[in-house]
Write an enzyme that holds these catalytic residues in place. Sequence first.
Site, PDB file in Angstrom:
ATOM      1  N   LYS A  24     -23.989  -0.285  22.604  1.00 60.81           N
ATOM      2  CA  LYS A  24     -23.107   0.474  23.793  1.00 60.81           C
ATOM      3  C   LYS A  24     -21.639   0.874  23.313  1.00 60.81           C
ATOM      4  CE  LYS A  24     -25.845  -0.847  26.755  1.00 60.81           C
ATOM      5  NZ  LYS A  24     -26.790  -2.150  28.052  1.00 60.81           N
ATOM      6  N   GLN A  68     -25.467  -6.622  31.227  1.00 59.91           N
ATOM      7  CA  GLN A  68     -26.744  -6.270  30.545  1.00 59.91           C
ATOM      8  C   GLN A  68     -27.598  -7.328  30.904  1.00 59.91           C
ATOM      9  OE1 GLN A  68     -26.755  -4.409  27.657  1.00 59.91           O
ATOM     10  NE2 GLN A  68     -29.196  -5.052  27.495  1.00 59.91           N
ATOM     11  N   ASP A  91     -25.441   2.581  35.455  1.00 60.09           N
ATOM     12  CA  ASP A  91     -26.330   1.841  34.835  1.00 60.09           C
ATOM     13  C   ASP A  91     -27.477   2.557  35.946  1.00 60.09           C
ATOM     14  OD1 ASP A  91     -27.200   0.954  32.556  1.00 60.09           O
ATOM     15  OD2 ASP A  91     -27.070  -0.659  32.799  1.00 60.09           O
TER      16      ASP A  91
END
Length: 250
Positions: A24, A68, A91
């Site tokens: 990322k 994460q 997300d």
Amino acid sequence: MYTPKLAVIMVGDNPASQAYVNGKKRDCEDCGIEFKLIHFDKNVKQITVEKTIRELNEDDSVNGILVQLPLPKHLNKQAIINTIDFDKDVDCFKELSLGYLFLNRPIFKPCTPSGIIELLKFYNIPIAGQNCVIIGRSDIVGKPLALMLINEGATVTVCHSQTKDLKYHTTHADIVICAVGQPKFLTADMIKEGAVVIDVGINRDEQDKLCGDADFENLKNKASAITPVPGGVGLMTRAALMQNMLNTTW
Ligand code: NAD
């Protein structure tokens, strides 16, 4: 000129998570997006993570926040994700974001399903009116993808570990999307001639090589199109996150 910024929260030292976070960071660099990593020890308290997210919510220089996964078991994952402001939830994992997705009015689209739909569109593979079978009903792939494909006009069947006669469903599908997490799970006898196969799985084979859920060699001559692993859905997921970052308000 304004530079968007992604803040990533990572807890512990899971090597797979570390690799995803590094990916990322590289993607952000490639796209001209600033990247900020907040790395906590594996024993961090719930309240500390939530407090940090609240500070990031208040920070106008931060446009997107993601946590994460997976998180250590002592942490309440959904409560942490729900702390992220709706307009920074790149997300699309918080409950409110999923509610908006359900109503087909999302600000951000969940990355893996969004990447799959972009991929189908890029290759001019029709979605509306097609029979799509998704194998796997996870909150991050199967369920949101089902909603998004319905919104695109597909007829969707979601299969899972308790599905009776999986092959019946897959052999009637125009598009089969496999998100199970088992190497060589999907084989040629499970699809009809000319079906499209989207392989979401990320696994390691006996030689510790990265592989998907589809038996690629076995399927490639029967499918009209099939995604490789690596180099397929994983890349699209990464691209979809960058797209979400560019859609943040700044
Ligand atoms: P998961 O690991 O949470 O669950 C697996 C799903 O497979 C469950 O819904 C289960 O019901 C189903 N399943 C298990 N055995 C089955 C069987 N015999 N028949 C039918 N269904 C069965 O799911 P996930 O988090 O969506 O992950 C699935 C795979 O996709 C993993 O390999 C994961 O690493 C990968 N993944 C890839 C990406 C990407 O960007 N490419 C993103 C997310 C997940």
